[in-house]
Design a protein around this motif. Sequence first.
Motif, PDB file in Angstrom:
ATOM      1  N   LEU A 104      -2.067   3.551   5.013  1.00 45.58           N
ATOM      2  CA  LEU A 104      -2.273   3.068   3.802  1.00 45.58           C
ATOM      3  C   LEU A 104      -3.552   2.732   2.831  1.00 45.58           C
ATOM      4  N   GLY A 105      -2.957   2.990   1.465  1.00 44.98           N
ATOM      5  CA  GLY A 105      -4.128   3.444   0.709  1.00 44.98           C
ATOM      6  C   GLY A 105      -3.863   2.762  -1.099  1.00 44.98           C
ATOM      7  N   ALA A 106      -4.832   1.657  -1.291  1.00 43.55           N
ATOM      8  CA  ALA A 106      -4.690   1.234  -2.605  1.00 43.55           C
ATOM      9  C   ALA A 106      -5.502   0.737  -3.527  1.00 43.55           C
ATOM     10  N   GLY A 107      -5.039   1.818  -4.854  1.00 44.68           N
ATOM     11  CA  GLY A 107      -7.127   1.380  -6.027  1.00 44.68           C
ATOM     12  C   GLY A 107      -7.790   1.952  -5.411  1.00 44.68           C
ATOM     13  N   GLY A 108      -7.535   3.289  -4.189  1.00 43.10           N
ATOM     14  CA  GLY A 108      -9.140   4.237  -3.776  1.00 43.10           C
ATOM     15  C   GLY A 108      -9.412   3.173  -2.652  1.00 43.10           C
ATOM     16  N   ARG A 109      -8.700   1.799  -2.505  1.00 44.31           N
ATOM     17  CA  ARG A 109      -9.701   1.756  -1.598  1.00 44.31           C
ATOM     18  C   ARG A 109      -8.594   2.117   0.521  1.00 44.31           C
ATOM     19  N   LEU A 110      -8.713   2.386   1.728  1.00 47.92           N
ATOM     20  CA  LEU A 110      -7.567   1.578   2.600  1.00 47.92           C
ATOM     21  C   LEU A 110      -7.092   0.318   2.712  1.00 47.92           C
ATOM     22  N   ALA A 164     -13.953   7.423   2.185  1.00 53.52           N
ATOM     23  CA  ALA A 164     -14.542   8.034   3.733  1.00 53.52           C
ATOM     24  C   ALA A 164     -14.965   6.486   3.992  1.00 53.52           C
ATOM     25  N   ARG A 165     -16.242   5.723   3.068  1.00 46.69           N
ATOM     26  CA  ARG A 165     -16.629   4.743   4.015  1.00 46.69           C
ATOM     27  C   ARG A 165     -16.216   4.073   5.146  1.00 46.69           C
ATOM     28  N   ASP A 166     -14.585   3.392   4.209  1.00 47.35           N
ATOM     29  CA  ASP A 166     -13.688   2.443   4.301  1.00 47.35           C
ATOM     30  C   ASP A 166     -13.149   2.872   5.382  1.00 47.35           C
ATOM     31  N   LEU A 167     -12.462   4.596   5.569  1.00 43.90           N
ATOM     32  CA  LEU A 167     -12.278   4.495   7.150  1.00 43.90           C
ATOM     33  C   LEU A 167     -13.261   4.770   8.372  1.00 43.90           C
ATOM     34  N   ALA A 168     -14.742   4.463   8.074  1.00 40.16           N
ATOM     35  CA  ALA A 168     -15.883   4.447   8.665  1.00 40.16           C
ATOM     36  C   ALA A 168     -16.136   3.493   8.968  1.00 40.16           C
ATOM     37  N   ALA A 169     -15.554   2.794   8.543  1.00 33.69           N
ATOM     38  CA  ALA A 169     -15.940   1.248   8.703  1.00 33.69           C
ATOM     39  C   ALA A 169     -15.236   0.442   9.907  1.00 33.69           C
ATOM     40  N   PHE A 170     -13.986   1.087   9.607  1.00 40.47           N
ATOM     41  CA  PHE A 170     -12.125   0.083  10.427  1.00 40.47           C
ATOM     42  C   PHE A 170     -12.715   1.432  11.999  1.00 40.47           C
ATOM     43  N   VAL A 171     -13.495   2.508  12.022  1.00 44.21           N
ATOM     44  CA  VAL A 171     -13.636   3.152  13.114  1.00 44.21           C
ATOM     45  C   VAL A 171     -14.902   2.808  13.633  1.00 44.21           C
ATOM     46  N   THR A 172     -15.487   1.948  12.528  1.00 41.55           N
ATOM     47  CA  THR A 172     -17.357   1.448  13.936  1.00 41.55           C
ATOM     48  C   THR A 172     -16.536   0.434  14.420  1.00 41.55           C
ATOM     49  N   ALA A 173     -16.308  -0.561  13.428  1.00 39.06           N
ATOM     50  CA  ALA A 173     -15.382  -1.789  13.951  1.00 39.06           C
ATOM     51  C   ALA A 173     -14.738  -1.739  15.079  1.00 39.06           C
ATOM     52  N   LEU A 174     -13.458  -1.277  15.398  1.00 38.66           N
ATOM     53  CA  LEU A 174     -13.067  -0.798  15.805  1.00 38.66           C
ATOM     54  C   LEU A 174     -13.110  -0.329  17.211  1.00 38.66           C
ATOM     55  N   ARG A 175     -14.673   0.078  16.982  1.00 34.14           N
ATOM     56  CA  ARG A 175     -15.358   0.662  18.366  1.00 34.14           C
ATOM     57  C   ARG A 175     -16.130  -0.010  19.322  1.00 34.14           C
ATOM     58  N   GLY A 213       1.118  -1.272   0.225  1.00 32.29           N
ATOM     59  CA  GLY A 213       0.084  -0.433  -0.238  1.00 32.29           C
ATOM     60  C   GLY A 213       1.086   1.364   0.495  1.00 32.29           C
ATOM     61  N   GLU A 214       0.478   2.352  -0.510  1.00 29.14           N
ATOM     62  CA  GLU A 214       1.146   3.699  -0.423  1.00 29.14           C
ATOM     63  C   GLU A 214       0.250   4.697   0.927  1.00 29.14           C
ATOM     64  N   VAL A 215       1.477   4.874   1.082  1.00 25.59           N
ATOM     65  CA  VAL A 215       0.711   5.996   2.672  1.00 25.59           C
ATOM     66  C   VAL A 215      -0.213   7.050   1.979  1.00 25.59           C
ATOM     67  N   LEU A 216      -1.143   7.713   2.767  1.00 29.07           N
ATOM     68  CA  LEU A 216      -1.892   8.299   1.869  1.00 29.07           C
ATOM     69  C   LEU A 216      -1.276   9.508   2.377  1.00 29.07           C
ATOM     70  N   VAL A 217      -2.013  10.929   1.533  1.00 30.84           N
ATOM     71  CA  VAL A 217      -1.392  12.453   1.901  1.00 30.84           C
ATOM     72  C   VAL A 217      -2.710  13.408   1.477  1.00 30.84           C
ATOM     73  N   VAL A 241      -6.044  12.233  -3.019  1.00 31.08           N
ATOM     74  CA  VAL A 241      -6.861  10.765  -2.471  1.00 31.08           C
ATOM     75  C   VAL A 241      -7.890  10.479  -3.529  1.00 31.08           C
ATOM     76  N   ASP A 242      -7.777   9.802  -3.578  1.00 34.02           N
ATOM     77  CA  ASP A 242      -8.183   8.889  -5.455  1.00 34.02           C
ATOM     78  C   ASP A 242      -9.443   8.094  -4.313  1.00 34.02           C
ATOM     79  N   ALA A 243     -10.592   8.611  -5.286  1.00 29.50           N
ATOM     80  CA  ALA A 243     -12.028   8.098  -4.722  1.00 29.50           C
ATOM     81  C   ALA A 243     -12.114   8.452  -3.244  1.00 29.50           C
ATOM     82  N   PRO A 244     -12.403   9.570  -2.769  1.00 22.25           N
ATOM     83  CA  PRO A 244     -12.699  10.080  -1.419  1.00 22.25           C
ATOM     84  C   PRO A 244     -13.593  10.049  -0.634  1.00 22.25           C
ATOM     85  N   GLY A 245     -14.645   9.700  -1.685  1.00 24.39           N
ATOM     86  CA  GLY A 245     -16.077   8.725  -0.558  1.00 24.39           C
ATOM     87  C   GLY A 245     -15.801   7.716  -0.544  1.00 24.39           C
ATOM     88  N   GLN A 246     -15.370   6.574  -1.365  1.00 26.63           N
ATOM     89  CA  GLN A 246     -14.736   5.439  -0.920  1.00 26.63           C
ATOM     90  C   GLN A 246     -13.822   5.154  -0.297  1.00 26.63           C
TER      91      GLN A 246
END
Length: 292
Positions: free
Chosen positions: A203-209, A120-131, A105-109, A113-118
């Motif tokens: 880290l990101g790849a292909g517009g995803r987290l 955002a959803r991936d980040l939300a899924a991670f935060v929610t699962a960890l919570r 993966g590539e460090v995000l900057v 950000v490619d595909a910011p909506g996607q």
Amino acid sequence: MHPDEADTDEDLVRRLLRGQFPHWADLPVRRLESGGTVNAIYRVGTGLTVRLPLTAGGAGTLHREAFWLPRLAPLVPVPVPEVVGRGEPAEGYPWEWAVHRWIDGEVLVEGRVDAPGQLARDLAAFVTALREVATDGGPPAHRGDPLAAADAETRAAIKELRHTDEPFDAEAALAAWEEALAAPAWPGRPRWIHSDLMPSNLLGAGGRLAAVIDFGTAGLGDPAVDLIPAWNLLPSAARQVFRDGVDTDEATWVRGRGWALSMAVIQLPYYRNTNPVISANARHVIRQVLGG
């Protein structure tokens, strides 16, 4: 970056590996450019990284990661680091260190950000699962205390920035900070949080987290802390997507914005001449928070 920072280089890594992990000693070693402030990171071969803490405080997080990462990994939707070796002080290096499995993966900057909506959803899924991870036995997180615990340091940093050449509206920053402090405190039990979701830890790849790394600060606290990617990474157009995904109330959102601002104004005077990645992100956050 730090006055008490350890000196490291590729030769040191080779010597440490030769003495403690000889089966990896002949693999090529190269230092990775990083905006991180806790570890010097070296890629070893194609499948490993060596992480050398830069300070004694950073070294203290290794035990936490080694214990909790295997327990958290199956409960979150993206890869997290896998510790495959723990080294001892040697060769003039004073602290314990770690070997991790390489994650592609590539460090995000921010701003790239490619595909910011996607994302955002991936980040939300991670935060929610960890919570939602069970909190039994979980350690307190760094930044796990209420937002007010950062008040003195935040105000001191704003005062320090007044005396620099940074294009910085101190009065607007203080107003935003006081608005965050006025938000109601988290009323529930502490939740699992990463507490350092800076772009350099994503880290990101292909517009995803693709992965979340650096769990040395993770533990139990106010879930508002993990909302900071809304201001330190995501463009404003994707911010609501992230907020909808984490299903947060207004008070928590305002505290999250406060944490993002606090971290930025504290980081900027400390790193402005030593870490261009962190200082650029701090300036970005301040613009995002004060601009709405």
